[in-house]
Design an enzyme around this catalytic site. Sequence first.
Site, PDB file in Angstrom:
ATOM      1  N   ASP A   1      -1.607  -0.865  17.793  1.00 51.29           N
ATOM      2  CA  ASP A   1      -1.070   0.079  16.806  1.00 51.29           C
ATOM      3  C   ASP A   1      -1.127   1.510  17.364  1.00 51.29           C
ATOM      4  OD1 ASP A   1      -0.449   0.734  13.783  1.00 51.29           O
ATOM      5  OD2 ASP A   1      -2.117   2.036  14.352  1.00 51.29           O
TER       6      ASP A   1
ATOM      7  N   GLY B   1      -6.747  -0.862   2.393  1.00 56.85           N
ATOM      8  CA  GLY B   1      -5.315  -0.771   2.720  1.00 56.85           C
ATOM      9  C   GLY B   1      -5.033  -0.025   4.009  1.00 56.85           C
TER      10      GLY B   1
ATOM     11  N   GLY C   1      -3.742   4.956   4.447  1.00 55.11           N
ATOM     12  CA  GLY C   1      -4.034   4.927   3.014  1.00 55.11           C
ATOM     13  C   GLY C   1      -2.773   5.187   2.200  1.00 55.11           C
TER      14      GLY C   1
ATOM     15  N   THR D   1       0.839  -1.208   0.000  1.00 59.49           N
ATOM     16  CA  THR D   1       0.000   0.000   0.000  1.00 59.49           C
ATOM     17  C   THR D   1       0.874   1.258   0.000  1.00 59.49           C
ATOM     18  OG1 THR D   1      -1.666  -1.201   1.262  1.00 59.49           O
ATOM     19  CG2 THR D   1      -1.837   1.195   1.283  1.00 59.49           C
TER      20      THR D   1
ATOM     21  N   LYS E   1       5.844   2.168  12.667  1.00 64.99           N
ATOM     22  CA  LYS E   1       5.703   2.555  14.096  1.00 64.99           C
ATOM     23  C   LYS E   1       6.027   1.406  15.027  1.00 64.99           C
ATOM     24  CE  LYS E   1       1.709   1.318  12.185  1.00 64.99           C
ATOM     25  NZ  LYS E   1       0.955   1.775  11.039  1.00 64.99           N
TER      26      LYS E   1
ATOM     27  N   ILE F   1      -0.543  13.234   8.063  1.00 64.91           N
ATOM     28  CA  ILE F   1      -0.486  14.479   8.866  1.00 64.91           C
ATOM     29  C   ILE F   1       0.959  14.737   9.298  1.00 64.91           C
ATOM     30  CG2 ILE F   1      -1.487  15.746  10.815  1.00 64.91           C
ATOM     31  CD1 ILE F   1      -3.502  13.470  11.145  1.00 64.91           C
TER      32      ILE F   1
ATOM     33  N   LYS G   1       1.909   4.222  18.469  1.00 62.90           N
ATOM     34  CA  LYS G   1       1.973   5.616  18.000  1.00 62.90           C
ATOM     35  C   LYS G   1       2.027   6.578  19.188  1.00 62.90           C
ATOM     36  CE  LYS G   1      -0.386   4.559  13.678  1.00 62.90           C
ATOM     37  NZ  LYS G   1      -1.690   4.299  13.079  1.00 62.90           N
TER      38      LYS G   1
ATOM     39  N   GLU H   1       8.238  10.196   9.799  1.00 64.34           N
ATOM     40  CA  GLU H   1       7.003  10.992   9.827  1.00 64.34           C
ATOM     41  C   GLU H   1       5.742  10.147   9.622  1.00 64.34           C
ATOM     42  OE1 GLU H   1       6.556  14.705  10.143  1.00 64.34           O
ATOM     43  OE2 GLU H   1       4.767  13.586  10.672  1.00 64.34           O
TER      44      GLU H   1
HETATM   45  P1  NAP Z   1       1.717  -4.029   2.792  1.00 63.28           P
HETATM   46  O1  NAP Z   1       0.700  -3.473   1.876  1.00 63.28           O
HETATM   47  O2  NAP Z   1       1.468  -5.318   3.473  1.00 63.28           O
HETATM   48  O3  NAP Z   1       3.109  -4.134   1.966  1.00 63.28           O
HETATM   49  C1  NAP Z   1       4.262  -4.705   2.469  1.00 63.28           C
HETATM   50  C2  NAP Z   1       5.287  -4.811   1.351  1.00 63.28           C
HETATM   51  O4  NAP Z   1       6.522  -5.281   1.884  1.00 63.28           O
HETATM   52  C3  NAP Z   1       4.891  -5.796   0.242  1.00 63.28           C
HETATM   53  O5  NAP Z   1       5.330  -5.319  -1.002  1.00 63.28           O
HETATM   54  C4  NAP Z   1       5.658  -7.070   0.611  1.00 63.28           C
HETATM   55  O6  NAP Z   1       6.013  -7.832  -0.539  1.00 63.28           O
HETATM   56  C5  NAP Z   1       6.908  -6.490   1.235  1.00 63.28           C
HETATM   57  N1  NAP Z   1       7.481  -7.341   2.273  1.00 63.28           N
HETATM   58  C6  NAP Z   1       6.976  -7.552   3.512  1.00 63.28           C
HETATM   59  N2  NAP Z   1       7.774  -8.357   4.220  1.00 63.28           N
HETATM   60  C7  NAP Z   1       8.808  -8.678   3.385  1.00 63.28           C
HETATM   61  C8  NAP Z   1       9.964  -9.484   3.530  1.00 63.28           C
HETATM   62  N3  NAP Z   1      10.222 -10.141   4.644  1.00 63.28           N
HETATM   63  N4  NAP Z   1      10.817  -9.573   2.471  1.00 63.28           N
HETATM   64  C9  NAP Z   1      10.558  -8.921   1.327  1.00 63.28           C
HETATM   65  N5  NAP Z   1       9.484  -8.123   1.129  1.00 63.28           N
HETATM   66  C10 NAP Z   1       8.608  -8.020   2.153  1.00 63.28           C
HETATM   67  O7  NAP Z   1       2.068  -2.983   3.950  1.00 63.28           O
HETATM   68  P2  NAP Z   1       1.761  -1.416   3.963  1.00 63.28           P
HETATM   69  O8  NAP Z   1       0.333  -1.199   4.331  1.00 63.28           O
HETATM   70  O9  NAP Z   1       2.304  -0.784   2.740  1.00 63.28           O
HETATM   71  O10 NAP Z   1       2.593  -0.961   5.260  1.00 63.28           O
HETATM   72  C11 NAP Z   1       4.000  -0.851   5.209  1.00 63.28           C
HETATM   73  C12 NAP Z   1       4.490  -0.188   6.489  1.00 63.28           C
HETATM   74  O11 NAP Z   1       3.931   1.120   6.592  1.00 63.28           O
HETATM   75  C13 NAP Z   1       4.086  -0.896   7.786  1.00 63.28           C
HETATM   76  O12 NAP Z   1       5.115  -0.715   8.725  1.00 63.28           O
HETATM   77  C14 NAP Z   1       2.824  -0.161   8.208  1.00 63.28           C
HETATM   78  O13 NAP Z   1       2.574  -0.254   9.584  1.00 63.28           O
HETATM   79  C15 NAP Z   1       3.193   1.258   7.795  1.00 63.28           C
HETATM   80  N6  NAP Z   1       2.071   2.152   7.548  1.00 63.28           N
HETATM   81  C16 NAP Z   1       1.036   1.758   6.768  1.00 63.28           C
HETATM   82  C17 NAP Z   1       0.000   2.641   6.520  1.00 63.28           C
HETATM   83  C18 NAP Z   1      -1.162   2.259   5.657  1.00 63.28           C
HETATM   84  O14 NAP Z   1      -2.105   3.058   5.539  1.00 63.28           O
HETATM   85  N7  NAP Z   1      -1.174   1.089   5.037  1.00 63.28           N
HETATM   86  C19 NAP Z   1       0.027   3.941   7.076  1.00 63.28           C
HETATM   87  C20 NAP Z   1       1.119   4.321   7.870  1.00 63.28           C
HETATM   88  C21 NAP Z   1       2.138   3.412   8.096  1.00 63.28           C
HETATM   89  P3  NAP Z   1       4.878  -8.491  -1.515  1.00 63.28           P
HETATM   90  O15 NAP Z   1       4.275  -7.335  -2.256  1.00 63.28           O
HETATM   91  O16 NAP Z   1       5.630  -9.406  -2.410  1.00 63.28           O
HETATM   92  O17 NAP Z   1       3.915  -9.175  -0.588  1.00 63.28           O
HETATM   93  N1  HSE Z   2      -3.264   0.439  10.395  1.00 61.58           N
HETATM   94  C1  HSE Z   2      -2.934   1.788  10.605  1.00 61.58           C
HETATM   95  C2  HSE Z   2      -4.189   2.586  10.896  1.00 61.58           C
HETATM   96  C3  HSE Z   2      -2.228   2.356   9.395  1.00 61.58           C
HETATM   97  O1  HSE Z   2      -5.282   2.086  10.596  1.00 61.58           O
HETATM   98  O2  HSE Z   2      -4.093   3.683  11.440  1.00 61.58           O
HETATM   99  C4  HSE Z   2      -1.696   3.751   9.621  1.00 61.58           C
HETATM  100  O3  HSE Z   2      -0.672   3.759  10.561  1.00 61.58           O
END
Ligand code: NAP
Ligand code: HSE
Length: 433
Positions: free
Chosen positions: A202, A188, A303, A14, A106, A137, A206, A130
């Site tokens: 979570d 996502g 998102g 995502t 986080k 934000i 934070k 950030e």
């Molecule tokens: P996600 O959609 O699950 O994507 C994770 C990505 O990392 C995928 O491309 C996955 O590969 C790859 N990956 C995971 N573990 C791996 C490993 N061991 N070796 C190689 N590749 C690996 O996660 P996300 O939602 O983007 O979140 C990523 C980070 O940002 C997390 O720490 C989350 O807490 C943080 N975050 C997310 C959001 C949100 O809104 N989603 C907001 C703020 C912070 P594949 O594509 O091949 O599966």
């Molecule tokens: N899973 C987290 C949330 C993503 O819903 O706030 C953003 O950190």
Amino acid sequence: MKNEINVGLLGFGTVGSGVAKIIDNHQQDLQHKLGVEVKITKVLVRDLTRKRDTPLQQDVFTNDIDEILNDDSIDLIVEVMGGIEGAKEAIESSLRAGKGVVTANKDVMAVYGPELLRLADDNKCDLFYEASVGGGIPLIRTMEDGLASDRISSLTGIVNGTTNFILTKMKQENMSYEDALAKATELGFAEADPSADVDGIDAARKMVILASLAFSTEVQLEDVLVRGMKEIKDGDVELAESFGYTVKLAGHAEKDEDGIAVSVEPVFIPDGHPLASVHNEYNAVYIYGAAVGETMLYGPGAGSLPTATSVTGDMVAACRNLLLGMNGKRSHSPQHERKVKSDDKRFSRYFHRILVKDEVGVLTQLSSIYSEHGASLATVIQHPGEEERDAEVIFITHRMSRKQHLDVLHELEETEVVSSIVSHYRVEGDERL
Ligand code: NAP
Ligand code: HSE
């Protein structure tokens, strides 16, 4: 002088795919701001066979992290793969190799943040995070820079997009909890393991990050009192509404001469409070500072593109520092010793919903338990329960300590006429009573 900055992206889900989109769509603006091109030259994924909708060439993808970490041409690592130990190792290796790091993680920053920031300082590298709190934000930079001169006494925030989305959909569209969670996952917002969202973990992570910055102390996860969504019982949302409150899963952190107190739990927020009108995946943090007074930061908390905006903002800051030779010039040592408040120093108003036997004198008996503990009642309501011989009693208290609240609940549980404590909440941000 460099004429381009090469980036290694760890993760293309995502957030990672959003980062690639922004770098591609806004390349001209980035070049204007930095004077050089920012290029994603390698991307780590787990599954190399997955079809990905991206302008990046297929040959930049790898499933071998060492191919990225050992690549001397890469200047900056962006960690958006999630997880704790693997991500920590990747960040450490990058910093030791002299590469700056931007992370949205986080989970890692809440547990290993102080250690990793010291490592970054030691290696004269930037470590920016950030996107780890509040999605799009600019919260961390506001705490570190914008409010740097102020003394923050408390902050209350909706810092989890998934649970706020679920509560909004349940209240406004009558959606079931399961359907709302499935929708948040599809969009996502939810973590890979959504129990981290709904159990409040979570948000707790934070709050560790925010409270550490706000109070310049090393707050730890074990310092945070955590209660998740399962504490919200059937009928609570409607009951809250009937009293003029909205139920939110909120984080709260405060500091005074007795120490700090940090919590994440479902709370009652008065409908007129700005946090009550934060809906869907939006987040907001309401801050009290000695000089600034009250201020609130609001925006999308999860998102793809909102979160990627924070990540790319950090990338711009790290690239600027690289180009100016200024990277790793921040000091992260906390100013104050960690001291956590005891329950008799944490004050709030409380809502108690109690199922009792419908007998003469029950209300008087229960009220006397409150007065024995020095707890004063602001509202008392009794109405019939679901069974014929049951009644439900609602108490909203004036301010009292958490110790009083727990002592009262304990004594109520031991009282013969009480069938069960259905639910209890802290009443946030309402000093009217
Ligand atoms: P996600 O959609 O699950 O994507 C994770 C990505 O990392 C995928 O491309 C996955 O590969 C790859 N990956 C995971 N573990 C791996 C490993 N061991 N070796 C190689 N590749 C690996 O996660 P996300 O939602 O983007 O979140 C990523 C980070 O940002 C997390 O720490 C989350 O807490 C943080 N975050 C997310 C959001 C949100 O809104 N989603 C907001 C703020 C912070 P594949 O594509 O091949 O599966
Ligand atoms: N899973 C987290 C949330 C993503 O819903 O706030 C953003 O950190």
